[in-house]
Design a protein around this motif. Structure first.
Motif, PDB file in Angstrom:
ATOM      1  N   GLY A 110       0.808  -1.209   0.000  1.00 34.31           N
ATOM      2  CA  GLY A 110       0.000   0.000   0.000  1.00 34.31           C
ATOM      3  C   GLY A 110       0.842   1.260   0.000  1.00 34.31           C
ATOM      4  O   GLY A 110       0.496   2.258  -0.651  1.00 34.31           O
ATOM      5  N   ASN A 111       1.962   1.228   0.720  1.00 34.92           N
ATOM      6  CA  ASN A 111       2.857   2.378   0.741  1.00 34.92           C
ATOM      7  C   ASN A 111       3.376   2.678  -0.658  1.00 34.92           C
ATOM      8  O   ASN A 111       3.423   3.835  -1.081  1.00 34.92           O
ATOM      9  N   LEU A 112       3.726   1.644  -1.389  1.00 35.59           N
ATOM     10  CA  LEU A 112       4.243   1.838  -2.745  1.00 35.59           C
ATOM     11  C   LEU A 112       3.173   2.322  -3.711  1.00 35.59           C
ATOM     12  O   LEU A 112       3.475   2.992  -4.702  1.00 35.59           O
ATOM     13  N   MET A 113       1.905   2.004  -3.414  1.00 33.57           N
ATOM     14  CA  MET A 113       0.815   2.357  -4.320  1.00 33.57           C
ATOM     15  C   MET A 113       0.096   3.646  -3.923  1.00 33.57           C
ATOM     16  O   MET A 113      -0.844   4.056  -4.608  1.00 33.57           O
ATOM     17  N   GLN A 114       0.526   4.304  -2.843  1.00 34.39           N
ATOM     18  CA  GLN A 114      -0.188   5.495  -2.405  1.00 34.39           C
ATOM     19  C   GLN A 114      -0.123   6.597  -3.465  1.00 34.39           C
ATOM     20  O   GLN A 114       0.830   6.698  -4.233  1.00 34.39           O
ATOM     21  N   ARG A 115      -1.154   7.417  -3.464  1.00 30.49           N
ATOM     22  CA  ARG A 115      -1.271   8.472  -4.460  1.00 30.49           C
ATOM     23  C   ARG A 115      -0.580   9.739  -3.965  1.00 30.49           C
ATOM     24  O   ARG A 115      -0.303   9.914  -2.783  1.00 30.49           O
ATOM     25  N   THR A 116      -0.350  10.658  -4.885  1.00 28.94           N
ATOM     26  CA  THR A 116       0.316  11.907  -4.555  1.00 28.94           C
ATOM     27  C   THR A 116      -0.520  12.755  -3.595  1.00 28.94           C
ATOM     28  O   THR A 116      -1.751  12.620  -3.533  1.00 28.94           O
ATOM     29  N   ARG A 117       0.151  13.636  -2.849  1.00 29.35           N
ATOM     30  CA  ARG A 117      -0.547  14.581  -1.980  1.00 29.35           C
ATOM     31  C   ARG A 117      -0.623  15.977  -2.609  1.00 29.35           C
ATOM     32  O   ARG A 117      -0.816  16.966  -1.908  1.00 29.35           O
ATOM     33  N   CYS A 118      -0.497  16.079  -3.903  1.00 28.24           N
ATOM     34  CA  CYS A 118      -0.608  17.362  -4.601  1.00 28.24           C
ATOM     35  C   CYS A 118      -1.957  18.014  -4.284  1.00 28.24           C
ATOM     36  O   CYS A 118      -3.010  17.356  -4.330  1.00 28.24           O
ATOM     37  N   LEU A 119      -1.941  19.311  -3.980  1.00 28.65           N
ATOM     38  CA  LEU A 119      -3.170  20.013  -3.623  1.00 28.65           C
ATOM     39  C   LEU A 119      -4.198  19.988  -4.759  1.00 28.65           C
ATOM     40  O   LEU A 119      -5.402  19.860  -4.521  1.00 28.65           O
ATOM     41  N   ALA A 120      -3.718  20.103  -5.982  1.00 25.64           N
ATOM     42  CA  ALA A 120      -4.635  20.085  -7.123  1.00 25.64           C
ATOM     43  C   ALA A 120      -5.289  18.719  -7.291  1.00 25.64           C
ATOM     44  O   ALA A 120      -6.451  18.612  -7.705  1.00 25.64           O
ATOM     45  N   PHE A 121      -4.564  17.671  -6.971  1.00 26.01           N
ATOM     46  CA  PHE A 121      -5.112  16.319  -7.063  1.00 26.01           C
ATOM     47  C   PHE A 121      -6.233  16.122  -6.042  1.00 26.01           C
ATOM     48  O   PHE A 121      -7.248  15.481  -6.327  1.00 26.01           O
ATOM     49  N   TYR A 122      -6.070  16.684  -4.861  1.00 29.21           N
ATOM     50  CA  TYR A 122      -7.064  16.520  -3.798  1.00 29.21           C
ATOM     51  C   TYR A 122      -8.249  17.466  -3.936  1.00 29.21           C
ATOM     52  O   TYR A 122      -9.310  17.212  -3.363  1.00 29.21           O
ATOM     53  N   ASP A 123      -8.071  18.556  -4.646  1.00 29.05           N
ATOM     54  CA  ASP A 123      -9.117  19.571  -4.777  1.00 29.05           C
ATOM     55  C   ASP A 123      -9.985  19.266  -5.992  1.00 29.05           C
ATOM     56  O   ASP A 123      -9.562  19.460  -7.134  1.00 29.05           O
ATOM     57  N   MET A 124     -11.213  18.830  -5.752  1.00 26.12           N
ATOM     58  CA  MET A 124     -12.078  18.433  -6.861  1.00 26.12           C
ATOM     59  C   MET A 124     -12.457  19.604  -7.759  1.00 26.12           C
ATOM     60  O   MET A 124     -12.936  19.416  -8.876  1.00 26.12           O
ATOM     61  N   ALA A 125     -12.254  20.833  -7.279  1.00 25.23           N
ATOM     62  CA  ALA A 125     -12.554  22.006  -8.098  1.00 25.23           C
ATOM     63  C   ALA A 125     -11.373  22.422  -8.970  1.00 25.23           C
ATOM     64  O   ALA A 125     -11.510  23.298  -9.827  1.00 25.23           O
ATOM     65  N   ALA A 126     -10.224  21.808  -8.762  1.00 28.92           N
ATOM     66  CA  ALA A 126      -9.014  22.158  -9.514  1.00 28.92           C
ATOM     67  C   ALA A 126      -8.837  21.231 -10.714  1.00 28.92           C
ATOM     68  O   ALA A 126      -9.278  20.075 -10.708  1.00 28.92           O
ATOM     69  N   ALA A 127      -8.154  21.739 -11.732  1.00 30.82           N
ATOM     70  CA  ALA A 127      -7.816  20.912 -12.893  1.00 30.82           C
ATOM     71  C   ALA A 127      -6.634  20.012 -12.536  1.00 30.82           C
ATOM     72  O   ALA A 127      -5.650  20.471 -11.972  1.00 30.82           O
TER      73      ALA A 127
END
Length: 330
Positions: A110-127
């Motif tokens: 799971g650690n190897l497969m975790q997704r990025t913590r980029c703010l744009a990735f987490y913000d559904m209103a962002a591209a």
């Protein structure tokens, strides 16, 4: 959170068959469940793999390789006597990576497969091209303090968040996988995480029906090691810059050096050419500066994260200088 189906297969064959049909695997869930709550990920089917036997152990083979099962928790890996003795840099990286509660749940795979913590990735209103291919990348225009300064592309500058992965890259780990057909293969850690290019949504080298079953570590290299993590606060936080390194030095010269960066690229960043320039060289600030130049060649900030380049440089030089002094004193 959207409705989903939930199954608990008892074998890797069953799990990989379901994954090949579009299901999402669930282990510790420390990243996946957060993303589901935020609607960033919304799988229709979850496959809980925690009942699968043979994935919870740390073992060694006659060739001296160490096998860490995909479901070994980060806490168990970090505290395992064999890991502490032979691969202390891995233990240090894991402990630096998260709170005790998260380490108790998070797994190797799971650690190897975790997704990025980029703010744009987490913000559904962002591209975000990683979340919705072709939508653009709002991180390019700002709010990119945590993002990549090397290895990114015009489509994505998200950074890999894993501390453990940096140590595994340093140690030349291999990722053992299994497909629905029963075929197994080993993927070098260097090739496991993909650079974004024009397909940032494709994050790893795994096939659609393939799952991690273990991480394989070759015999540990000789030398002193450390994991240095620079972050906004001393408690649980993601790396602004991190450096994992192993150094062997004798009589004022480097005899063996390897290092990898975290926090600055879409995958753990290691440049073997930079390491090789130090072999046989006299320990000096000039030699370390030249290695840093090579390791960070092509690095480019995007405004908020410009500081990462000099920070990565200073951190690398400090880590290697400290390890070389300690090792040369033996």
């Amino acid at each position: 959170m959207r409705p989903f189906s939930y199954t608990r297969p008892a074998t890797t064959d069953a799990a990989t068959r379901e994954k090949g049909q579009g299901a999402t695997l669930l282990a510790g869930g420390t990243n996946l469940l957060d993303l589901m709550k935020l609607q960033v990920m919304h799988p229709d089917r979850l496959v809980d793999i925690n009942r699968i036997s043979g994935l919870h152990d740390i073992t060694t083979d006659p060739a001296g390789n160490t096998h860490i099962g995909a479901l070994v928790t980060n806490s168990d890996t970090a505290a395992h006597p064999h890991i502490l003795r032979h691969y202390p840099v891995l233990s240090h990286a894991i402990v630096a990576g998260a709170s005790g509660q998260i380490r108790n749940m998070a797994t190797t795979g799971g650690n190897l497969m975790q997704r990025t913590r980029c703010l744009a990735f987490y913000d559904m209103a962002a591209a975000c091209n990683k979340r919705q291919p072709g939508s653009g990348c709002d991180a390019m225009g700002g709010g990119n303090r945590m993002n990549a300064v090397i290895g990114g592309s015009d489509h994505c500058i998200a950074v890999n968040p894993s501390d453990m992965a940096v140590a595994l890259r340093l140690l030349d780990a291999r990722i053992r996988t299994r497909q629905a057909s029963g075929q197994e293969r080993e993927i070098p850690m260097a090739d496991f995480h993909r650079l974004p290019g024009d397909t940032p949504q494709v994050e790893t080298a795994l096939q659609s029906d393939e799952m991690i079953v273990a991480v394989v570590l070759p015999p540990a290299p000789v030398g002193r090691s450390t994991y240095r993590k620079v972050r906004d606060r001393a408690s649980y936080a993601f790396a602004l810059v991190s450096v994992a390194a192993i150094v062997q030095a004798r009589q004022g010269q480097f005899t063996h050096v390897r290092f990898a960066f975290g926090g600055i690229a879409p995958r753990p960043w290691r440049v073997e050419e930079a390491e090789q320039t130090l072999t046989g060289q006299k320990i000096s600030r000039d030699a370390l500066s030249h290695a840093a130049d090579i390791a960070l060649a092509g690095a480019q900030g995007h405004g908020d994260n410009d500081f990462k380049i000099p920070l990565a440089r200073r951190t690398l030089i400090q880590v290697l200088a400290t390890l070389s002094r300690e090792d040369d004193s033996d």
